[in-house]
Design a protein around this motif. Structure first.
Motif, mmCIF file in Angstrom:
data_model
loop_
_atom_site.group_PDB
_atom_site.id
_atom_site.type_symbol
_atom_site.label_atom_id
_atom_site.label_comp_id
_atom_site.label_asym_id
_atom_site.label_seq_id
_atom_site.Cartn_x
_atom_site.Cartn_y
_atom_site.Cartn_z
ATOM 1 N N PRO A 36 0.792 -1.244 0.000
ATOM 2 C CA PRO A 36 0.000 0.000 0.000
ATOM 3 C C PRO A 36 0.822 1.291 0.000
ATOM 4 O O PRO A 36 0.273 2.352 0.237
ATOM 5 C CB PRO A 36 -0.771 -0.115 1.312
ATOM 6 N N TRP A 42 -4.213 3.867 2.598
ATOM 7 C CA TRP A 42 -4.105 2.516 3.151
ATOM 8 C C TRP A 42 -2.836 2.365 3.981
ATOM 9 O O TRP A 42 -2.825 1.663 4.995
ATOM 10 C CB TRP A 42 -4.132 1.485 2.024
ATOM 11 N N PHE A 85 -6.862 6.385 7.704
ATOM 12 C CA PHE A 85 -7.249 6.348 6.284
ATOM 13 C C PHE A 85 -7.589 7.755 5.797
ATOM 14 O O PHE A 85 -7.154 8.171 4.712
ATOM 15 C CB PHE A 85 -8.457 5.418 6.108
#
Length: 578
Positions: A36, A42, A85
């Protein structure tokens, strides 16, 4: 140690091993640039989850309570990961945004939120009613256990480095190479950290002794702070607030005084509402100083509002307001307890602290969510000031938007480019400069022609003047040479002139930046356009407003002192500046 407080050591070590391997995998994704790492939302999410969940569990797990604590802390870790996030979304597009300020604010606010959440979850899992003295006990145990465990981990790493260095001296590099491998040191240090927590949690009595020692020290410091608070308040009527505001950080000093007073107060009076750590006369003197804290809140509020009215909102002012609001509520709550209970006001202390702790937890979560985003608030405030004319485009702090406001700042600058690309193309050059770090490279890219077009669009010329193509290229080379400094240039103007009266036309490029006019001469030497910068010989009055460069007159002035020829060398007298 009773069975109720025994630690599930195998579970804790397994948890640490999983955390170490997870950190290694995340590090590998960054090293090899695969998911990620190329999606910061992420990446932030997983890092938050991998750090918050294991650390809070290691600090709190007890036999018989594993499931209760895991469920509650797991829910909190998922909330923290969701906020991570959102923080990662603020770093998109990753190649264009400075995400360090986002990461810095997120890490420290989530550390505080995790610390507060752990206290309440620990006490709730035990089935006991919320009590400040118990929260205080858990807080110092968790804080000291965490700090000492980190020191233990550093000590383990130092021993490993010594191990590697000793064997390297005798030309055995195996251990040095092994200890430098990510797959080795991530799990090893995670296990060392877990061992540290296990060791210090099993020494709760020692931790409590350290807490009592710091409480004794803070009893003395609280008296000094109370005296400083009262004396400073007595001095203010004679000095006024003007000297405080001249410092530029007067509100910060006031808030620091408040925060330290409240911290030491709670450290000293945490154990028992009926306790008297001081003689009665000193106890009353301290709560008289505490009663002055709301006055300090009013002073800090006035300073903050004054700065906001002058310059609008910024991220630091938003944080200042949050800190002010929390400290003001504490201060008013304590004053209410003093007025209501007098000498017994400490009975009110626990009730206030328990609820204010929950509010602090909620605030730390909200400021990392879309509900309260300081970067968006700042962008809206500064754009509104621009539209209202309170700030001019020349004074607009583009660099702050670029480096401090992440995605909201990036989106706002792109909006400004679209809005002013026809009326103020120099602004487009300023913004593009902020997002181009590779000005001094030699190879050409597709962006070069676009940058050249933007410079020519920003360049103001006399009517009907057509530039030679070679001069356009020379101007672009000058632009590349200037690099990031172009982000400060608000005007470009090119003027033809025969400066040395030789019948050959030169060009003077006028720019305005850093509150001053700058000039560069472009002259044709053979078939090549050469650049020579003019050095100012007089001081600049920076109090004058920005002039329009195309309205200025260029007048050649003969030097006061001619050149001096000595053999084959020429010398020019350098003017002495005041």
């Amino acid at each position: 140690m009773s069975n109720q407080h025994q630690l599930p050591i195998p579970v804790m070590l397994l948890l640490a091993l999983v955390q170490g391997l997870s950190l290694y995998l995340l590090h590998q994704s960054i090293s090899f640039d695969y998911w990620p790492s190329n999606q910061p939302q992420w990446l932030f999410c997983f890092y938050t989850l991998v750090v918050v969940a294991p650390v809070t569990l290691l600090l709190s797990l007890e036999k018989g309570l594993e499931l209760k604590l895991a469920l509650r802390l797991g829910v909190f870790a998922l909330v923290a990961a969701a906020l991570g996030f959102y923080a990662g979304l603020q770093a998109i597009p990753l190649e264009q945004i400075s995400y360090q300020p986002v990461l810095f604010a997120f890490i420290y606010s989530m550390l505080l939120a995790s610390f507060k959440a752990l206290l309440y979850i620990q006490q709730q899992a035990l089935g006991a009613p919320l009590c400040y003295s118990t929260l205080f006990l858990h807080s110092w145990r968790n804080f000291l256990t965490l700090g000492l465990s980190l020191l233990f981990t550093l000590a383990v790493w130092a021993v490993l480095m010594l191990w590697a260095a000793l064997f390297k001296v005798i030309q055995i590099d195996f251990f040095g190479d092994l200890f430098a491998k990510q797959w080795f040191y991530y799990p090893t240090l995670s296990l060392a950290f877990a061992f540290g927590i296990i060791i210090f949690r099993n020494q709760a009595g020692v931790i409590d002794t350290i807490t009592r020692i710091q409480q004794a020290l803070m009893k003395f410091l609280l008296v000094i702070l109370a005296m400083v608070s009262v004396l400073f308040m007595l001095a203010l009527p004679f000095t006024g607030l003007a000297p405080l505001w001249k410092t530029g950080h007067g509100s910060v000093l006031i808030l620091c005084l408040q925060a330290l007073m409240l911290f030491f107060l709670n450290a000293v009076y945490q154990a028992d509402a009926d306790s008297r750590p001081y003689p009665l006369w000193l106890h009353r003197a301290i709560y008289a100083a505490v009663a002055l804290l709301p006055v300090y809140s009013l002073i800090a509020c006035y300073g903050l509002m004054l700065r906001i009215e002058q310059y609008g909102w910024s991220v630091s002012r938003c944080w200042g307001l949050v800190l002010w609001a929390i400290l003001a509520l504490f201060s008013v709550g304590y004053l209410w307890g003093i007025l209501k209970k007098r000498d017994l006001w400490l009975q009110h202390l626990s009730w206030i602290n328990v609820r204010m702790g929950l509010m602090l937890l909620a605030v730390m979560l909200l400021v990392n969510s879309p509900l309260i985003d300081f970067r968006k608030i700042t962008v809206q405030s500064q754009l509104a000031r621009l539209e209202q004319g309170s700030t001019t485009l020349a004074d607009f702090d583009l660099s702050y938007f670029r480096h401090e406001l992440a995605k909201p700042g990036y989106d706002a600058l792109q909006q400004l480019k679209l809005q002013y690309q026809q009326t103020d193309p120099a602004l487009v050059v300023r913004i593009n400069t902020l997002y181009r770090p590779d000005w001094h490279r030699d190879e050409k890219t597709n962006k070069d022609s676009e940058q050249q077009k933007q410079l020519l669009a920003a360049l103001k010329l006399p009517k009907d003047l057509v530039l030679p193509a070679e001069l356009e290229q020379a101007l672009f080379e000058w632009q590349k040479y200037q690099g990031w400094q172009l982000s400060q240039v608000s005007q470009y103007h090119l003027r033809p002139i025969d400066l040395n009266n030789d019948g050959v036309q030169e060009y003077v490029l006028l720019t305005y930046s850093y509150d001053a006019i700058h000039a560069d001469l472009f002259r044709l030497h053979g078939s090549v356009w050469e650049r020579a910068a003019f050095a100012p010989v007089s001081n600049v009055d920076k109090s004058k407003p920005e002039p329009q460069l195309e309205t200025l007159t260029l007048t050649p002035v003969a030097p006061e002192w001619p050149l001096l020829q000595i053999a084959d060398q020429q010398f020019q007298l350098q003017p002495v500046r005041d």
